[in-house]
Structure formats: structure tokens, C-alpha cells
Scaffold this motif. Structure first.
Motif, PDB file in Angstrom:
ATOM      1  N   VAL A 176       7.447  14.395 -22.263  1.00  0.00           N
ATOM      2  CA  VAL A 176       8.390  15.125 -21.417  1.00  0.00           C
ATOM      3  C   VAL A 176       7.822  15.447 -20.042  1.00  0.00           C
ATOM      4  O   VAL A 176       8.543  15.962 -19.176  1.00  0.00           O
ATOM      5  CB  VAL A 176       8.856  16.445 -22.096  1.00  0.00           C
ATOM      6  N   LYS A 177       6.560  15.141 -19.839  1.00  0.00           N
ATOM      7  CA  LYS A 177       5.903  15.474 -18.574  1.00  0.00           C
ATOM      8  C   LYS A 177       6.622  14.795 -17.412  1.00  0.00           C
ATOM      9  O   LYS A 177       6.949  13.604 -17.464  1.00  0.00           O
ATOM     10  CB  LYS A 177       4.436  15.034 -18.633  1.00  0.00           C
ATOM     11  N   GLY A 178       6.891  15.577 -16.375  1.00  0.00           N
ATOM     12  CA  GLY A 178       7.600  15.054 -15.218  1.00  0.00           C
ATOM     13  C   GLY A 178       9.109  15.165 -15.327  1.00  0.00           C
ATOM     14  O   GLY A 178       9.822  14.988 -14.327  1.00  0.00           O
ATOM     15  N   ARG A 179       9.619  15.452 -16.513  1.00  0.00           N
ATOM     16  CA  ARG A 179      11.076  15.591 -16.700  1.00  0.00           C
ATOM     17  C   ARG A 179      11.479  17.013 -17.085  1.00  0.00           C
ATOM     18  O   ARG A 179      12.558  17.473 -16.724  1.00  0.00           O
ATOM     19  CB  ARG A 179      11.554  14.627 -17.793  1.00  0.00           C
ATOM     20  N   PHE A 180      10.622  17.685 -17.825  1.00  0.00           N
ATOM     21  CA  PHE A 180      10.901  19.044 -18.294  1.00  0.00           C
ATOM     22  C   PHE A 180      10.039  20.035 -17.532  1.00  0.00           C
ATOM     23  O   PHE A 180       8.888  19.732 -17.185  1.00  0.00           O
ATOM     24  CB  PHE A 180      10.608  19.181 -19.787  1.00  0.00           C
ATOM     25  N   THR A 181      10.583  21.234 -17.333  1.00  0.00           N
ATOM     26  CA  THR A 181       9.836  22.305 -16.679  1.00  0.00           C
ATOM     27  C   THR A 181      10.038  23.602 -17.455  1.00  0.00           C
ATOM     28  O   THR A 181      11.186  24.015 -17.679  1.00  0.00           O
ATOM     29  CB  THR A 181      10.288  22.510 -15.229  1.00  0.00           C
ATOM     30  N   ILE A 182       8.933  24.227 -17.845  1.00  0.00           N
ATOM     31  CA  ILE A 182       8.993  25.512 -18.523  1.00  0.00           C
ATOM     32  C   ILE A 182       8.697  26.606 -17.505  1.00  0.00           C
ATOM     33  O   ILE A 182       7.838  26.443 -16.638  1.00  0.00           O
ATOM     34  CB  ILE A 182       8.014  25.566 -19.721  1.00  0.00           C
ATOM     35  N   SER A 183       9.431  27.696 -17.611  1.00  0.00           N
ATOM     36  CA  SER A 183       9.227  28.814 -16.688  1.00  0.00           C
ATOM     37  C   SER A 183       9.605  30.108 -17.401  1.00  0.00           C
ATOM     38  O   SER A 183      10.166  30.073 -18.496  1.00  0.00           O
ATOM     39  CB  SER A 183      10.077  28.648 -15.425  1.00  0.00           C
ATOM     40  N   ARG A 184       9.273  31.236 -16.764  1.00  0.00           N
ATOM     41  CA  ARG A 184       9.645  32.509 -17.393  1.00  0.00           C
ATOM     42  C   ARG A 184      10.043  33.531 -16.358  1.00  0.00           C
ATOM     43  O   ARG A 184       9.652  33.438 -15.198  1.00  0.00           O
ATOM     44  CB  ARG A 184       8.516  33.026 -18.297  1.00  0.00           C
ATOM     45  N   TYR A 187      12.417  29.758 -20.037  1.00  0.00           N
ATOM     46  CA  TYR A 187      13.389  28.692 -19.840  1.00  0.00           C
ATOM     47  C   TYR A 187      12.740  27.323 -20.028  1.00  0.00           C
ATOM     48  O   TYR A 187      11.528  27.167 -19.847  1.00  0.00           O
ATOM     49  CB  TYR A 187      13.975  28.761 -18.432  1.00  0.00           C
ATOM     50  N   LEU A 188      13.558  26.363 -20.375  1.00  0.00           N
ATOM     51  CA  LEU A 188      13.128  24.972 -20.393  1.00  0.00           C
ATOM     52  C   LEU A 188      14.184  24.158 -19.667  1.00  0.00           C
ATOM     53  O   LEU A 188      15.281  23.947 -20.194  1.00  0.00           O
ATOM     54  CB  LEU A 188      12.947  24.469 -21.827  1.00  0.00           C
ATOM     55  N   GLN A 189      13.860  23.762 -18.453  1.00  0.00           N
ATOM     56  CA  GLN A 189      14.743  22.896 -17.671  1.00  0.00           C
ATOM     57  C   GLN A 189      14.455  21.459 -18.066  1.00  0.00           C
ATOM     58  O   GLN A 189      13.325  21.000 -17.943  1.00  0.00           O
ATOM     59  CB  GLN A 189      14.506  23.099 -16.172  1.00  0.00           C
TER      60      GLN A 189
END
Length: 125
Positions: free
Chosen positions: A63-71, A79-81
Motif C-alpha cells: 500500500v506504500k505510496g497509495r495509502f496515508t495514515i494520519s491522526r 484516518y486511512l486515506q
């Protein structure tokens, strides 16, 4: 501690979704928050993790480069974009929390004490 995941749905390949995981019961200053997923007939696997204090992030290679985790500290939410979704991303996605855990345990299901109920993500080709 209770975790409530939401935001799943059905999209076509190439589309995007944002998952949310709201945490209730305590503040998360000493936690790491992770996302895992379990596809049909597969074992639950690590997707991404974020540390609450320093916001360090780590991702599965798939998922690297496609998904972004943030809080969002104020909302006690992670969140998981998910962008450029692929059919192989189809799974039930779970958020999880680990308290005062070590780096080596962040990428394993067994490293987490608290789990949300899961939210379905379906990506069609």
C-alpha cells in the motif's frame, strides 16, 4: 478502550476512500494506532501504523505510496486515506490500538490489545 471504524464502501478500481477510527475511553498519548485488513479466505494482515506522540508512520509494501495514515489528536481519531484502489485491496479493514508497545510488535496482529469492529472495502475492476 473502544474503537469504532467507519468509511468503508464500494468503489471502482482507481477510486479513493477514507476510513476513520474513533477511539473512546482514554487518551492515546502512549499508543500506536494501526490498520489491518482481512481479505476473503486470507489471514488478517498489517496495512499501516502511526505513533500517537511523534506521528511516525509505517506501511505495508503493498500500500506504500497509495495509502496515508494520519491522526487528529483533538478528535481522538485516526484516518486511512486510500487512493488508487485496486481489486486486491478488497477486505474488511480493522483499526487497532496498542499501549506502550515496542516497534517489533507494531506489524503483527498479536501486538494489539484493542480492535474495532471492521469496515468492508470492496474494489471492483
Amino acid at each position: 478502550v473502544q474503537l469504532q471504524a467507519s468509511g468503508g464502501g464500494s468503489v471502482q478500481a482507481g477510486g479513493s476512500l477514507r476510513l476513520s477510527c474513533a477511539a473512546f475511553g482514554r487518551t492515546f498519548s502512549s499508543y500506536v494506532l494501526g490498520w489491518f485488513r482481512q481479505g476473503p479466505g486470507k489471514e488478517r494482515e498489517f496495512v499501516a501504523v502511526i505513533t500517537w506522540v511523534s506521528s511516525n508512520t509505517y506501511y505495508a509494501d503493498s500500500v506504500k505510496g497509495r495509502f496515508t495514515i494520519s491522526r487528529d489528536n483533538a478528535k481522538n481519531t485516526v484516518y486511512l486515506q486510500m487512493n488508487t484502489l485496486k481489486p486486491e485491496d478488497t477486505a474488511v479493514y480493522y483499526c487497532a490500538a496498542a499501549f506502550q508497545s515496542t516497534y517489533s510488535s507494531w506489524f503483527s496482529v498479536r501486538g494489539y490489545e484493542y480492535w474495532g469492529q471492521g469496515t468492508q472495502v470492496t474494489v471492483s475492476s
